[in-house]
Structures are given as structure tokens and as C-alpha cells.
Design a protein around this motif. Structure first.
Motif, PDB file in Angstrom:
ATOM      1  N   GLN A  43      54.134  69.971  55.114  1.00 24.16           N
ATOM      2  CA  GLN A  43      52.949  70.444  55.815  1.00 24.16           C
ATOM      3  C   GLN A  43      53.000  69.990  57.284  1.00 24.16           C
ATOM      4  O   GLN A  43      53.161  68.818  57.575  1.00 24.16           O
ATOM      5  CB  GLN A  43      51.680  69.920  55.143  1.00 24.16           C
ATOM      6  N   GLY A  44      52.894  70.959  58.200  1.00 25.36           N
ATOM      7  CA  GLY A  44      52.965  70.637  59.622  1.00 25.36           C
ATOM      8  C   GLY A  44      54.337  70.165  60.067  1.00 25.36           C
ATOM      9  O   GLY A  44      54.471  69.498  61.100  1.00 25.36           O
TER      10      GLY A  44
ATOM     11  N   SER B 195      49.274  79.144  62.164  1.00 21.66           N
ATOM     12  CA  SER B 195      48.286  78.131  62.543  1.00 21.66           C
ATOM     13  C   SER B 195      47.887  78.234  64.010  1.00 21.66           C
ATOM     14  O   SER B 195      46.846  77.712  64.410  1.00 21.66           O
ATOM     15  CB  SER B 195      48.834  76.726  62.263  1.00 21.66           C
ATOM     16  N   GLU B 196      48.692  78.907  64.823  1.00 24.27           N
ATOM     17  CA  GLU B 196      48.410  79.016  66.252  1.00 24.27           C
ATOM     18  C   GLU B 196      47.446  80.147  66.599  1.00 24.27           C
ATOM     19  O   GLU B 196      47.031  80.286  67.751  1.00 24.27           O
ATOM     20  CB  GLU B 196      49.721  79.204  67.027  1.00 24.27           C
TER      21      GLU B 196
ATOM     22  N   THR C 188      54.388  78.783  58.889  1.00 26.64           N
ATOM     23  CA  THR C 188      53.157  78.007  58.881  1.00 26.64           C
ATOM     24  C   THR C 188      52.707  77.690  60.297  1.00 26.64           C
ATOM     25  O   THR C 188      51.522  77.798  60.634  1.00 26.64           O
ATOM     26  CB  THR C 188      53.344  76.713  58.065  1.00 26.64           C
ATOM     27  N   GLU C 189      53.652  77.306  61.149  1.00 32.53           N
ATOM     28  CA  GLU C 189      53.306  77.029  62.535  1.00 32.53           C
ATOM     29  C   GLU C 189      52.799  78.287  63.233  1.00 32.53           C
ATOM     30  O   GLU C 189      51.788  78.255  63.937  1.00 32.53           O
ATOM     31  CB  GLU C 189      54.519  76.482  63.282  1.00 32.53           C
TER      32      GLU C 189
ATOM     33  N   TYR D  42      41.324  81.794  57.002  1.00 34.95           N
ATOM     34  CA  TYR D  42      40.914  82.311  58.307  1.00 34.95           C
ATOM     35  C   TYR D  42      39.504  82.891  58.279  1.00 34.95           C
ATOM     36  O   TYR D  42      38.951  83.184  57.212  1.00 34.95           O
ATOM     37  CB  TYR D  42      41.908  83.353  58.794  1.00 34.95           C
TER      38      TYR D  42
ATOM     39  N   LYS E  32      43.295  76.821  58.546  1.00 29.07           N
ATOM     40  CA  LYS E  32      44.411  76.079  57.969  1.00 29.07           C
ATOM     41  C   LYS E  32      45.521  77.036  57.562  1.00 29.07           C
ATOM     42  O   LYS E  32      45.262  78.179  57.179  1.00 29.07           O
ATOM     43  CB  LYS E  32      43.965  75.272  56.744  1.00 29.07           C
ATOM     44  N   ALA E  33      46.754  76.544  57.645  1.00 32.45           N
ATOM     45  CA  ALA E  33      47.919  77.277  57.167  1.00 32.45           C
ATOM     46  C   ALA E  33      48.728  76.297  56.317  1.00 32.45           C
ATOM     47  O   ALA E  33      49.185  75.265  56.827  1.00 32.45           O
ATOM     48  CB  ALA E  33      48.750  77.810  58.329  1.00 32.45           C
TER      49      ALA E  33
ATOM     50  N   VAL F 123      42.185  81.030  62.643  1.00 33.53           N
ATOM     51  CA  VAL F 123      42.880  80.412  61.512  1.00 33.53           C
ATOM     52  C   VAL F 123      42.477  78.950  61.429  1.00 33.53           C
ATOM     53  O   VAL F 123      42.683  78.181  62.370  1.00 33.53           O
ATOM     54  CB  VAL F 123      44.407  80.547  61.644  1.00 33.53           C
TER      55      VAL F 123
ATOM     56  N   VAL G 126      47.138  81.327  54.397  1.00 30.98           N
ATOM     57  CA  VAL G 126      46.333  81.250  55.612  1.00 30.98           C
ATOM     58  C   VAL G 126      44.848  81.322  55.271  1.00 30.98           C
ATOM     59  O   VAL G 126      44.402  82.256  54.594  1.00 30.98           O
ATOM     60  CB  VAL G 126      46.699  82.414  56.575  1.00 30.98           C
TER      61      VAL G 126
END
Length: 218
Positions: A180-181, A56-57, A52-53, A96, A63-64, A61, A94
Motif C-alpha cells: 500500500q502506497g 490516488s492522484e 494505485t498511485e 471516490y 483512497k486507492a 479519490v 478506488v
């Protein structure tokens, strides 16, 4: 099933975390609405904290979301998925902008964020829930995945062949809110430092030109 020592350690970590979670933290995350012009992709590359990280980078994108897919249990919990009885994998969904980053580039990032030759495990994490799996929504996406696998195998980057499952997308179940996160919220934890961070760093190195500016500086 994880090896016994790691399983006990992670189980203790999970339960100690769960005991401190609010009902909201333990509730399932809500799926975001797909915005006009957005596309959605789903990948599983071991523990979803890292995947997920990593996703997200990337530029484009929005949201992941960490979650579960590929199994046969409706709305599974984290404990159920970890029990290896649901046949779900830990995955990232993802959201995007395809005008900024293509599905092919997401696939490239996916293959650079884990070892796709490890069957039903990733590093110390053992079990079907940690398998390498990519879901396609169109024949074009399936072709992209198959072509990428063929290209990587031909490059001899790994000693073994890629074992990533390429399957049609059916349903995605978002994981609990506290997942999440998780990477960003717990960067100092041993598991994140020793298991998750190396995957993210590999992706950053391989996909540097496609990183959001704030991650190019790291």
C-alpha cells in the motif's frame, strides 16, 4: 511468467524486502468503510504500484487500495498471485466521490495509465496477473467501458486493438500492507523509476485538469 532475468531480479528484490518486513507489513490491508455518497471502482493495469498511485492522484479519490481480483483463490498472497496459478490480476480499488469525479473520468485515467493492447503483460512484466482488466458494478459502468474501448480503437492511438477484459465485479482481496502506497515510499527504486513512473506521468499528462493541486505542480 516473467522473463527469466527480470524474474530472478524481482524475486531477489521481493525476498530481500520480505525478509525485512514485520508481521504487520506482511498482513493483509484492511478495506476502508465506504463513506456516505462514495462509490467504488476496480481496475487492473499491470503492477498495482503504478495504478494505485495514478488513481490516488485524481480529484475526488479518497483512497486507492492495491489488491487482487478476477481469479478463483480466496485471500491470495502476493507470492501466490505472482506464481500465475490463482488467475487473479493485480488491481487497484478506488474509493471516490462521484459528485467530484465521474466513473467515466476514472475509466479515462485507467486507459491512460497503461497500454491496454498488451495481452497478459505490461512492459517487462509478463503473466496473466498483469493483464488489463476493468470490473463493472452496474450496466451503466459496463456501457461506459465498452464505449471508451470503441472510442480508443477508432482513434487508432495504438497499432493493435484493445484487449482489456470487461467483467462483472465479484470480490476484491486487499494486498499486503507493504504494497500500500509503495510508489510513494520507494520512488528511488529502479523498478519504480523505469516502469511505474512513466505510467503515472502519462496519466498526469492526459488527466492534468483532474489532478489534485499538489500533483499539478509536479
Amino acid at each position: 511468467m516473467k522473463n527469466s532475468i527480470l524474474y530472478i531480479a524481482l524475486s531477489l528484490l521481493f525476498f530481500s524486502c520480505a525478509n525485512g518486513q514485520s508481521k504487520q507489513d506482511l498482513a493483509f490491508a484492511k478495506l476502508p468503510a465506504v463513506k456516505p455518497g462514495q462509490a467504488v471502482a476496480t481496475f487492473g493495469s499491470g503492477c498495482f504500484w503504478a495504478s494505485t498511485e495514478a488513481m490516488s492522484e485524481l480529484k475526488g479519490v479518497d483512497k486507492a487500495i492495491s489488491g487482487y481480483a478476477g481469479g478463483n483463490t480466496n485471500h491470495p498472497t502476493y507470492e501466490e498471485v505472482c506464481s500465475e496459478t490463482t488467475h487473479h490480476a493485480e488491481v487497484v480499488q478506488v474509493y471516490y466521490d462521484p459528485s467530484v469525479i465521474s466513473y467515466e473520468k476514472l475509466v479515462e485515467a485507467f486507459f491512460n495509465a497503461h497500454n491496454p493492447t498488451e495481452l497478459n503483460y505490461q512492459g517487462p512484466d509478463e503473466g496473466e496477473s498483469y493483464r488489463s482488466i476493468a470490473f463493472y458494478r452496474t450496466p451503466e459502468e459496463k456501457a461506459i467501458l465498452q464505449a471508451m474501448i470503441k472510442k480508443i480503437d477508432a482513434s487508432k492511438k495504438y497499432d493493435g486493438k484493445i484487449v482489456t477484459q470487461v467483467v462483472p465485479f465479484t470480490v476484491f482481496y486487499p494486498a499486503e500492507n507493504y504494497h500500500q502506497g509503495y510508489f510513494k515510499l520507494h520512488t528511488d527504486r529502479g523498478y519504480i523509476q523505469s516502469v511505474s513512473l512513466p505510467k503515472v506521468l502519462n496519466m498526469r499528462k492526459a488527466m492534468y485538469a483532474w489532478l489534485k493541486p499538489e500533483f499539478q505542480k509536479k
